[in-house]
Scaffold this motif. Structure first.
Motif, PDB file in Angstrom:
ATOM      1  N   ARG A  46       0.844  -1.207   0.000  1.00 40.33           N
ATOM      2  CA  ARG A  46       0.000   0.000   0.000  1.00 40.33           C
ATOM      3  C   ARG A  46       0.875   1.251   0.000  1.00 40.33           C
ATOM      4  O   ARG A  46       0.665   2.182  -0.772  1.00 40.33           O
ATOM      5  N   ASP A  50       0.788   3.524  -3.349  1.00 42.52           N
ATOM      6  CA  ASP A  50       0.211   4.857  -3.194  1.00 42.52           C
ATOM      7  C   ASP A  50       1.112   5.906  -3.837  1.00 42.52           C
ATOM      8  O   ASP A  50       0.628   6.919  -4.352  1.00 42.52           O
ATOM      9  N   GLU A 151      -4.229  -1.496   4.014  1.00 37.33           N
ATOM     10  CA  GLU A 151      -3.521  -2.500   3.241  1.00 37.33           C
ATOM     11  C   GLU A 151      -3.951  -2.430   1.787  1.00 37.33           C
ATOM     12  O   GLU A 151      -5.062  -2.024   1.483  1.00 37.33           O
ATOM     13  N   TRP A 152      -3.085  -2.851   0.898  1.00 37.20           N
ATOM     14  CA  TRP A 152      -3.417  -2.936  -0.523  1.00 37.20           C
ATOM     15  C   TRP A 152      -4.033  -4.308  -0.755  1.00 37.20           C
ATOM     16  O   TRP A 152      -3.434  -5.324  -0.438  1.00 37.20           O
TER      17      TRP A 152
END
Length: 157
Positions: A46, A50, A151-152
């Motif tokens: 993440r 990002d 979280e991704w």
């Protein structure tokens, strides 16, 4: 004459290599550590994506760190190194399962996240000095400091 110190605690992993600067190594129990490592990696992805996938942000924002330890390159996994001094330190080497694609297709710099903890085929910890205890303390500190950052969850094959 003193005997040679055993490097591996427990079973030696197949293909497992010693790391320079480490005195000991162990294959971590994924039943015990798998969930924490899974969540930590998803938070790191993440943080990475990002910045990497947002073209309005500067790539210089990347820290290549996870709550202190440095991220070093690895094609088949994820390696973190914490070596603040010569006496203590640790290296975490996560190997990804076969079939896991580290990068987004078409986006060579965007990272895929782990779909489940079964995407980790092996987690090996190498350490010197009190690095084993430092790793456990770091894993808890990383969770407490970063769990609120999200979280991704997206995986692209």
């Amino acid at each position: 004459m003193a005997g040679k110190k055993t490097y591996w605690h427990g079973a030696r992993p197949s293909g497992g290599k010693r790391w320079q600067g480490a005195d000991s190594g162990i294959v971590l129990d994924l039943e015990k550590h798998g969930e924490a490592l899974f969540r930590m990696y998803r938070r790191y992805v993440r943080q990475w994506n990002d910045i990497e996938l947002d073209h309005t942000r500067e790539l210089s924002e990347h820290t290549f760190r996870v709550c202190g330890p440095r991220v070093v390159g690895s094609s088949g996994g994820f390696v973190l190194i914490f070596d603040e001094d010569r006496e203590t330190g640790w290296i975490l080497d996560l190997s990804f399962s076969r079939g896991f694609h580290k990068f987004y297709p078409g986006f060579s710099t965007g990272l895929n996240t782990l779909r489940s903890k079964t995407d980790i085929s092996r987690a090996v910890l190498h350490w010197r000095g009190s690095g084993r205890e430092e790793f456990d303390a770091w894993l808890e500190r990383e969770r407490s400091e970063n769990s609120g950052k999200g979280e991704w969850a997206e995986y692209k094959a």
